[in-house]
Write a protein that holds these residues in place. Sequence first.
Motif, PDB file in Angstrom:
ATOM      1  N   TRP A 374       0.804  -1.224   0.000  1.00 41.71           N
ATOM      2  CA  TRP A 374       0.000   0.000   0.000  1.00 41.71           C
ATOM      3  C   TRP A 374       0.836   1.272   0.000  1.00 41.71           C
ATOM      4  O   TRP A 374       0.477   2.251  -0.668  1.00 41.71           O
ATOM      5  CB  TRP A 374      -0.959  -0.001   1.193  1.00 41.71           C
ATOM      6  CG  TRP A 374      -2.148  -0.881   0.954  1.00 41.71           C
ATOM      7  CD1 TRP A 374      -2.383  -2.120   1.466  1.00 41.71           C
ATOM      8  CD2 TRP A 374      -3.253  -0.600   0.100  1.00 41.71           C
ATOM      9  NE1 TRP A 374      -3.561  -2.629   0.979  1.00 41.71           N
ATOM     10  CE2 TRP A 374      -4.126  -1.707   0.144  1.00 41.71           C
ATOM     11  CE3 TRP A 374      -3.604   0.488  -0.705  1.00 41.71           C
ATOM     12  CZ2 TRP A 374      -5.317  -1.772  -0.576  1.00 41.71           C
ATOM     13  CZ3 TRP A 374      -4.798   0.426  -1.410  1.00 41.71           C
ATOM     14  CH2 TRP A 374      -5.627  -0.688  -1.347  1.00 41.71           C
ATOM     15  N   VAL A 375       1.912   1.306   0.732  1.00 41.53           N
ATOM     16  CA  VAL A 375       2.694   2.550   0.827  1.00 41.53           C
ATOM     17  C   VAL A 375       4.024   2.459   0.104  1.00 41.53           C
ATOM     18  O   VAL A 375       4.753   3.448   0.029  1.00 41.53           O
ATOM     19  CB  VAL A 375       2.927   2.940   2.306  1.00 41.53           C
ATOM     20  CG1 VAL A 375       1.628   3.045   3.054  1.00 41.53           C
ATOM     21  CG2 VAL A 375       3.878   1.966   2.996  1.00 41.53           C
ATOM     22  N   GLY A 376       4.347   1.283  -0.422  1.00 44.43           N
ATOM     23  CA  GLY A 376       5.628   1.088  -1.084  1.00 44.43           C
ATOM     24  C   GLY A 376       6.592   0.350  -0.178  1.00 44.43           C
ATOM     25  O   GLY A 376       6.673   0.633   1.024  1.00 44.43           O
ATOM     26  N   VAL A 377       7.329  -0.589  -0.731  1.00 47.19           N
ATOM     27  CA  VAL A 377       8.184  -1.437   0.103  1.00 47.19           C
ATOM     28  C   VAL A 377       9.359  -0.668   0.685  1.00 47.19           C
ATOM     29  O   VAL A 377       9.788  -0.935   1.813  1.00 47.19           O
ATOM     30  CB  VAL A 377       8.690  -2.664  -0.694  1.00 47.19           C
ATOM     31  CG1 VAL A 377       7.573  -3.647  -0.924  1.00 47.19           C
ATOM     32  CG2 VAL A 377       9.325  -2.261  -2.015  1.00 47.19           C
ATOM     33  N   TYR A 378       9.904   0.290  -0.057  1.00 42.08           N
ATOM     34  CA  TYR A 378      10.999   1.084   0.508  1.00 42.08           C
ATOM     35  C   TYR A 378      10.504   1.907   1.695  1.00 42.08           C
ATOM     36  O   TYR A 378      11.171   1.998   2.733  1.00 42.08           O
ATOM     37  CB  TYR A 378      11.605   1.986  -0.566  1.00 42.08           C
ATOM     38  CG  TYR A 378      12.591   1.285  -1.458  1.00 42.08           C
ATOM     39  CD1 TYR A 378      13.961   1.369  -1.241  1.00 42.08           C
ATOM     40  CD2 TYR A 378      12.160   0.505  -2.529  1.00 42.08           C
ATOM     41  CE1 TYR A 378      14.877   0.713  -2.055  1.00 42.08           C
ATOM     42  CE2 TYR A 378      13.055  -0.159  -3.351  1.00 42.08           C
ATOM     43  CZ  TYR A 378      14.416  -0.048  -3.106  1.00 42.08           C
ATOM     44  OH  TYR A 378      15.314  -0.723  -3.921  1.00 42.08           O
ATOM     45  N   ASN A 379       9.328   2.508   1.549  1.00 41.36           N
ATOM     46  CA  ASN A 379       8.757   3.265   2.663  1.00 41.36           C
ATOM     47  C   ASN A 379       8.494   2.354   3.859  1.00 41.36           C
ATOM     48  O   ASN A 379       8.755   2.723   5.010  1.00 41.36           O
ATOM     49  CB  ASN A 379       7.456   3.933   2.233  1.00 41.36           C
ATOM     50  CG  ASN A 379       7.684   5.004   1.192  1.00 41.36           C
ATOM     51  OD1 ASN A 379       8.757   5.591   1.112  1.00 41.36           O
ATOM     52  ND2 ASN A 379       6.682   5.261   0.374  1.00 41.36           N
TER      53      ASN A 379
END
Length: 506
Positions: A374-379
């Motif tokens: 949902w928010v991005g894997v790096y985030n």
Amino acid sequence: MSRDLSPAHSGLSSGAKSPVAGPSLAAPPMPARSPGSVADDAAEESDVKSTLTTAGSISKRPLIGKRHASTRSDASGLLPSEPGSHPDSPLSPPSPGSDSEEDTYPEGGLRAWLVVFGSWLALFASLGLMNVMATFDTYLSARHLVDHDNGTVGGIISLYTILSFTLGIYVGPVFDKHGPRWPIVGGSVCLFAALIVVSISTNYWHLLVAFAVFSGLGSALLFTPSIAAIGHFFNERRGLATGVATTAGSVSAVVFPYVVQELFVKVGWPWTMRALALICLGVAVGANFLIRSRLPPAKHAKITPSVRVFQTKGFGLTLGAVFLMQFAGFVPLSYLSGYVLAKGFGQEFSFDVVTVLNASSAFGRVAGGWLGDWVGVYNANVVFSVLASIACFAVWLPVEEGKAGMIGFAVLFGFTSGSNVSLMPVTVGKLCGTREYGRYYGTVYTIVSLGVLVAIPIAGKLVLGSKGSWDGLIVLTGVAYLASAVVFAVAKMSIVGWGSKPWVNF
């Protein structure tokens, strides 16, 4: 790598998504962009979710809405669709109208979730065996190899661990070239045959070859294809699917050590090994029937490692961030049981703390993968690395005595470190096309695992050098997690572009 800890560990020993294709989300034709360019309007759209590929192009989809089958070509949109493109070289975006743009990910359904279940079974077998290494080391030293010193006996366990980790750099490309069938079959046979031979072996060299070499090869053949196959069926929900599959490590970390300890007392070493062989064979047979690849193999792919993966934008920084994260995670997993014993609590409570940590880890793996989608894997990696650091400095470091504090740390750290396990494969998937997922993941897994092996002796030296104080070990863990969060953030911005907003979804 295995990020699970069995109750047997005690003392100071341890056992992008690509541009959307399809009429519903079609965008007006845009001029071709050179690798590394970033769409100027991506960061200004507050109602869309922007995801950048390693080539620098951005795809958008609504933040809220029912998920449908993904029409994205792969995890990063970087499949070698043009004739003559080299599979080992940094990949360029697919040309308009190429087959890769029309590729559709199921993002669920019976077939896709059966693959996830098959991966769970394969990981249960491979990681389950890894979670009882410390118990095997103790038993062999006391019973079978009494004429050999501890270092010699430990060499069997060390060689098994090294092979399980390092062979992924070859297994990954084999998966890309031939699919999962033969690696999974080979791993199942190796693991079963090795344990049967171990059950009748008493000679050191027999155990070294059977246990270390063939069991290590079997674990490597099972592990990497199990993770990589999920990427063939999931793109937008890859984090959640990977998180569900990797809960096998947490479950096996609880089940295998207790089974082994009970069987050692009741039936002895030979039948314990045969029982483990049958358990591994049973779950591996299920994995053989369920794990499949959906995409055709990469044309002209090689089965040898290639240094060209390091030319991919953001690869080096991502590798460094994952290394720091795994380094930090391995220290508590290896020494928490010994820490509890050093504080004056009994062996039974040390087992309980580790069990709580493993149970919390299972929830963290699913939650981490879901949040990453949902928010991005790096985030998500940044968030969970910071939370793990807080757990070390705000909970573990102040704890001197008291069961409540130790259980609280086990819950919080198990949850945050568990997310690392499910996020790592998906993070690597952002750097490459699905047909090269095995190569990239195998390379990262091998390098990080080799480096992480130094975490255990370094942490042990800190405790011994400080005359039994654990503060240095705890501070090292917290600092490494903070450094991981920083490097993840830098790696993300180096890929999406420094002109983008820091919170851009990636």
